[in-house]
Motif scaffolding. Structure first.
Motif, short mmCIF file in Angstrom:
data_model
loop_
_atom_site.label_atom_id
_atom_site.label_comp_id
_atom_site.label_asym_id
_atom_site.label_seq_id
_atom_site.Cartn_x
_atom_site.Cartn_y
_atom_site.Cartn_z
N VAL A 8 31.85 62.98 42.26
CA VAL A 8 33.30 62.77 42.40
C VAL A 8 33.56 61.58 43.33
O VAL A 8 34.41 60.73 43.04
N ARG A 9 32.81 61.52 44.44
CA ARG A 9 33.00 60.42 45.39
C ARG A 9 32.71 59.07 44.76
O ARG A 9 33.33 58.06 45.09
N SER A 10 31.77 59.04 43.83
CA SER A 10 31.42 57.77 43.19
C SER A 10 32.56 57.21 42.35
O SER A 10 32.56 56.02 42.02
N TYR A 11 33.54 58.07 42.03
CA TYR A 11 34.67 57.63 41.22
C TYR A 11 35.94 57.38 42.05
O TYR A 11 36.84 56.68 41.59
N VAL A 12 36.01 57.96 43.24
CA VAL A 12 37.29 57.90 43.97
C VAL A 12 37.23 57.17 45.31
O VAL A 12 38.28 56.80 45.85
N VAL A 13 36.05 56.96 45.88
CA VAL A 13 35.98 56.26 47.16
C VAL A 13 34.95 55.14 47.08
O VAL A 13 33.95 55.26 46.36
N PRO A 14 35.18 54.04 47.80
CA PRO A 14 34.23 52.93 47.78
C PRO A 14 32.88 53.33 48.36
O PRO A 14 32.78 54.24 49.19
N GLU A 15 31.86 52.65 47.94
CA GLU A 15 30.51 52.92 48.46
C GLU A 15 30.47 52.63 49.96
O GLU A 15 30.99 51.64 50.43
N THR A 22 39.02 50.07 56.14
CA THR A 22 39.74 50.20 57.40
C THR A 22 40.32 51.61 57.53
O THR A 22 40.49 52.32 56.52
N PRO A 23 40.68 52.04 58.75
CA PRO A 23 41.17 53.42 58.96
C PRO A 23 42.43 53.78 58.17
O PRO A 23 42.64 54.94 57.84
N SER A 24 43.28 52.79 57.89
CA SER A 24 44.54 53.10 57.20
C SER A 24 44.37 53.26 55.70
O SER A 24 45.35 53.48 54.98
N TYR A 25 43.13 53.16 55.20
CA TYR A 25 42.88 53.26 53.76
C TYR A 25 43.22 54.66 53.23
O TYR A 25 43.82 54.79 52.16
N VAL A 26 42.85 55.69 53.96
CA VAL A 26 43.07 57.07 53.49
C VAL A 26 44.55 57.40 53.32
O VAL A 26 44.96 57.89 52.26
N TYR A 28 46.99 55.39 52.86
CA TYR A 28 47.52 54.55 51.78
C TYR A 28 47.17 55.14 50.42
O TYR A 28 48.03 55.27 49.54
N MET A 29 45.91 55.51 50.22
CA MET A 29 45.47 56.03 48.94
C MET A 29 46.08 57.41 48.65
O MET A 29 46.33 57.77 47.50
N THR A 30 46.32 58.18 49.71
CA THR A 30 46.95 59.49 49.52
C THR A 30 48.36 59.34 48.95
O THR A 30 48.73 60.01 47.97
N TRP A 31 49.15 58.46 49.57
CA TRP A 31 50.51 58.23 49.09
C TRP A 31 50.50 57.54 47.73
O TRP A 31 51.36 57.81 46.89
N ARG A 32 49.52 56.66 47.50
CA ARG A 32 49.43 55.98 46.22
C ARG A 32 49.13 56.98 45.09
O ARG A 32 49.72 56.91 44.01
N ALA A 33 48.22 57.91 45.36
CA ALA A 33 47.90 58.93 44.36
C ALA A 33 49.12 59.80 44.06
O ALA A 33 49.40 60.12 42.89
N LEU A 34 49.85 60.17 45.10
CA LEU A 34 51.04 60.98 44.91
C LEU A 34 52.10 60.23 44.11
O LEU A 34 52.78 60.80 43.24
N VAL A 168 41.62 56.23 41.35
CA VAL A 168 42.42 57.30 41.95
C VAL A 168 43.82 57.33 41.33
O VAL A 168 44.36 58.40 41.01
N GLY A 169 44.40 56.14 41.14
CA GLY A 169 45.73 56.07 40.52
C GLY A 169 45.74 56.63 39.11
O GLY A 169 46.66 57.36 38.72
N ASN A 170 44.71 56.32 38.34
CA ASN A 170 44.63 56.82 36.96
C ASN A 170 44.46 58.34 36.90
O ASN A 170 45.05 59.01 36.05
#
Length: 384
Positions: A8-15, A22-26, A28-34, A168-170
């Protein structure tokens, strides 16, 4: 379980996550997914409405007519996208503001599509307008996506960050689509469902953009930094500056500062230029205030360098601060003066403020530039 989680991680988070971003990535991606979840859900309602309006549910409409209407609708959207693409240079300036504006446009387009259910006889013009609006939003969203992902990448992993972000968006979009299909089977209120999903989409979009932390100074973040420095002597940190930045800007909003202005715009009359010019003999710029337009102008001289432009912008905001303070102090007296027909305080003799601002800038610009450079990468914004 570990193998499943790794898959699952290989599809949703960078290696290398979390060290590779950066710390603000999580957040951002949470709100983007929502946001994509709500977007996918809305797509079901708008598509169903369009198909119904174009005549799929009506046996009297031929498949050929339906196809032609649909092709014309999509064609209008592509033309709108192409025409708007020439504004691409502006996408590098107010990136976050444009990103949120694109989502607002997307909602407007979706609302117009939904309205075709009430006016099916006007399907073609309404669908064309909606598609133009949505394609303009798509150009803006696509053009601002890469710079945002770049801000989160640590090292040369921008491609990986982009790919995982889109993944993640898809996934969120598919989940939203599935939920919406399940809901539509129960025949809910179209307007109520759309209103709730739209509110969720815009709220998520706002927090998505708000969570973005860019390490450069654009016009909005520069204004935040200068205002803070003038009032407190403190230049906000990278995160603070981004959090204080105004995200939604009204199209009719009055901009009090203009950088790189023309002579005719900046000076109300030649005598103002003659009086102001001696104050800037040693600078590659001039700063003035035009009371008729209630705006501070910074004019750049020949051979102005990047630091001269930055200094001119800083000086313009310092002058604006002096004028605003003077206006606040004289507000009560100005009301009495206006009653007796005297000039408004904005038409005051502002040369004294320009002279005072020159002294402040001369002694404080170096300090501001040093403190700002410690916090961000100084990037010159687009000259208006």
């Amino acid at each position: 379980i570990k193998e499943i989680m790794a898959f699952v991680r290989s599809y949703v988070v960078p290696e290398g996550f979390p060290d590779s971003v950066t710390p603000s990535y999580v957040p951002y991606m949470t709100w983007r997914a929502l946001k994509h979840f709500f977007g996918g859900a809305m797509g079901v309602f708008t598509t169903r409405t369009l198909l119904s309006s174009v005549g799929v549910s009506q046996s009297k409409v031929t498949p050929g007519a339906i196809a032609i209407n649909w092709i014309l609708k999509d064609g209008a959207g592509r033309v709108g996208k192409m025409l708007f693409a020439r504004q691409g240079k502006k996408f590098d300036n107010d990136l976050k503001q444009l990103r949120f504006s694109s989502d607002l446009l997307l909602e407007i387009g979706a609302g117009i599509e939904l309205a075709t259910a009430a006016f099916p006889q006007f399907f073609l013009p309404m669908a064309c307008v909606a598609n133009v609006v949505k394609n303009v939003a798509a150009v803006t969203s696509t053009s601002t996506r890469t710079p945002i992902y770049k801000a989160y990448a640590r090292g040369e992993n921008i491609g990986d960050v982009t790919a995982k972000g889109e993944s993640v968006g898809n996934i969120a979009d598919l989940l939203g689509t599935g939920l919406s299909i399940f809901i539509t089977k129960r025949n809910p209120s179209l307007v109520t469902s759309f209103a709730l999903l739209s509110c969720g989409y815009l709220l998520s979009s706002y927090h998505e953009v708000r969570s973005v932390v860019l390490n450069t100074l654009n016009r909005a973040r520069f204004t935040v930094a200068v205002d803070s420095f003038i009032k407190t002597g403190y230049v906000p940190s990278l995160k603070e500056g981004n959090s204080q930045e105004t995200i939604f800007i009204h199209p009719w909003r009055h901009e009090p500062v203009s950088i790189g202005s023309r002579f005719g715009e900046a000076f109300q009359e030649p005598v103002s230029f003659v009086a102001t010019r001696p104050l800037f003999e040693d600078e590659r710029y001039m700063v003035t205030y035009n009371p008729t337009k209630d705006k501070v102008y910074a004019l750049l001289k020949d051979h102005a360098k990047p630091d001269d432009i930055l200094k001119a912008a800083f000086h313009a905001h310092v002058l604006l601060h002096f004028i605003n303070v003077s206006h606040e102090r004289k507000r009560m007296s100005s009301n009495r003066s206006d009653h007796y027909g005297n000039p408004h305080p904005r038409n005051m003799d502002f040369l004294a403020h320009i002279a005072e601002s020159c002294k402040i800038v001369s002694s404080s610009y170096g300090t501001f530039r040093k403190k700002a450079k410690e916090q961000v990468t100084l990037l010159l914004f687009v000259i208006s």
